[in-house]
Design a protein around this motif. Structure first.
Motif, PDB file in Angstrom:
ATOM      1  N   ALA A  55      -1.550   6.957  -6.260  1.00 36.57           N
ATOM      2  CA  ALA A  55      -2.451   7.971  -5.829  1.00 36.57           C
ATOM      3  C   ALA A  55      -2.751   7.199  -4.449  1.00 36.57           C
ATOM      4  N   ARG A  56      -2.558   8.415  -3.498  1.00 35.87           N
ATOM      5  CA  ARG A  56      -3.244   7.709  -1.950  1.00 35.87           C
ATOM      6  C   ARG A  56      -4.501   6.744  -2.021  1.00 35.87           C
ATOM      7  N   PRO A  57      -5.462   7.288  -2.708  1.00 37.08           N
ATOM      8  CA  PRO A  57      -6.834   6.428  -2.727  1.00 37.08           C
ATOM      9  C   PRO A  57      -6.795   5.067  -3.204  1.00 37.08           C
ATOM     10  N   ALA A  58      -5.818   4.923  -4.173  1.00 38.63           N
ATOM     11  CA  ALA A  58      -5.387   3.684  -4.846  1.00 38.63           C
ATOM     12  C   ALA A  58      -5.020   2.715  -3.858  1.00 38.63           C
TER      13      ALA A  58
ATOM     14  N   ALA B 251       0.430   3.915  -2.568  1.00 38.79           N
ATOM     15  CA  ALA B 251      -0.009   5.302  -2.297  1.00 38.79           C
ATOM     16  C   ALA B 251       1.162   6.635  -3.001  1.00 38.79           C
TER      17      ALA B 251
ATOM     18  N   PRO C 106      -5.850   1.736  -0.463  1.00 36.71           N
ATOM     19  CA  PRO C 106      -6.905   0.745   0.029  1.00 36.71           C
ATOM     20  C   PRO C 106      -7.655   0.002  -0.835  1.00 36.71           C
ATOM     21  N   LEU C 107      -7.830   0.595  -1.817  1.00 38.15           N
ATOM     22  CA  LEU C 107      -8.357   0.050  -3.149  1.00 38.15           C
ATOM     23  C   LEU C 107      -7.733  -1.339  -3.462  1.00 38.15           C
ATOM     24  N   THR C 108      -6.583  -0.945  -3.649  1.00 37.40           N
ATOM     25  CA  THR C 108      -5.635  -2.188  -4.022  1.00 37.40           C
ATOM     26  C   THR C 108      -5.526  -3.303  -3.035  1.00 37.40           C
TER      27      THR C 108
ATOM     28  N   TYR D 257      -8.137  -3.981  -1.026  1.00 39.17           N
ATOM     29  CA  TYR D 257      -9.236  -4.493  -0.982  1.00 39.17           C
ATOM     30  C   TYR D 257      -9.183  -5.759  -2.215  1.00 39.17           C
TER      31      TYR D 257
ATOM     32  N   THR E 100       0.884  -1.022   0.185  1.00 43.29           N
ATOM     33  CA  THR E 100       0.136  -0.014   0.164  1.00 43.29           C
ATOM     34  C   THR E 100       0.792   1.121  -0.021  1.00 43.29           C
TER      35      THR E 100
END
Length: 82
Positions: A37-40, A33, A42-44, A46, A29
């Motif tokens: 990108a930072r939002p990527a 990040a 937690p999505l990754t 998950y 993560t």
């Protein structure tokens, strides 16, 4: 705190904490990040979990995703040239 949180979440989800490589996930993560990108991040994490749970993730999934994140700029620059 992180160890306790991990243990609590594992217990809540019915996961054996011994099967979780926390440092590997945190390294992944971090790379996502900073490299994408930072939002990527937690999505990754998950999406990795979904793929692992479904049995579709390759054995080296974390390494492959880490490499993708590290090479994100180069990959997107190359794709933009096509």
């Amino acid at each position: 705190m992180l160890t306790e949180w991990t243990a609590l979440v594992c217990r809540e989800l019915g996961i054996d904490p011994a099967t979780v490589d926390r440092d590997e996930v945190l390294d992944l993560t971090k790379e996502v990040a900073h490299g994408v990108a930072r939002p990527a991040a937690p999505l990754t994490a998950y999406l990795l979990g979904v793929a692992l749970g479904a049995g579709t993730a390759p054995p080296d999934a974390v390494e492959r995703l880490t490499a993708l994140a590290r090479n994100w700029e180069r990959t997107t620059d190359t794709q933009g040239e096509k």
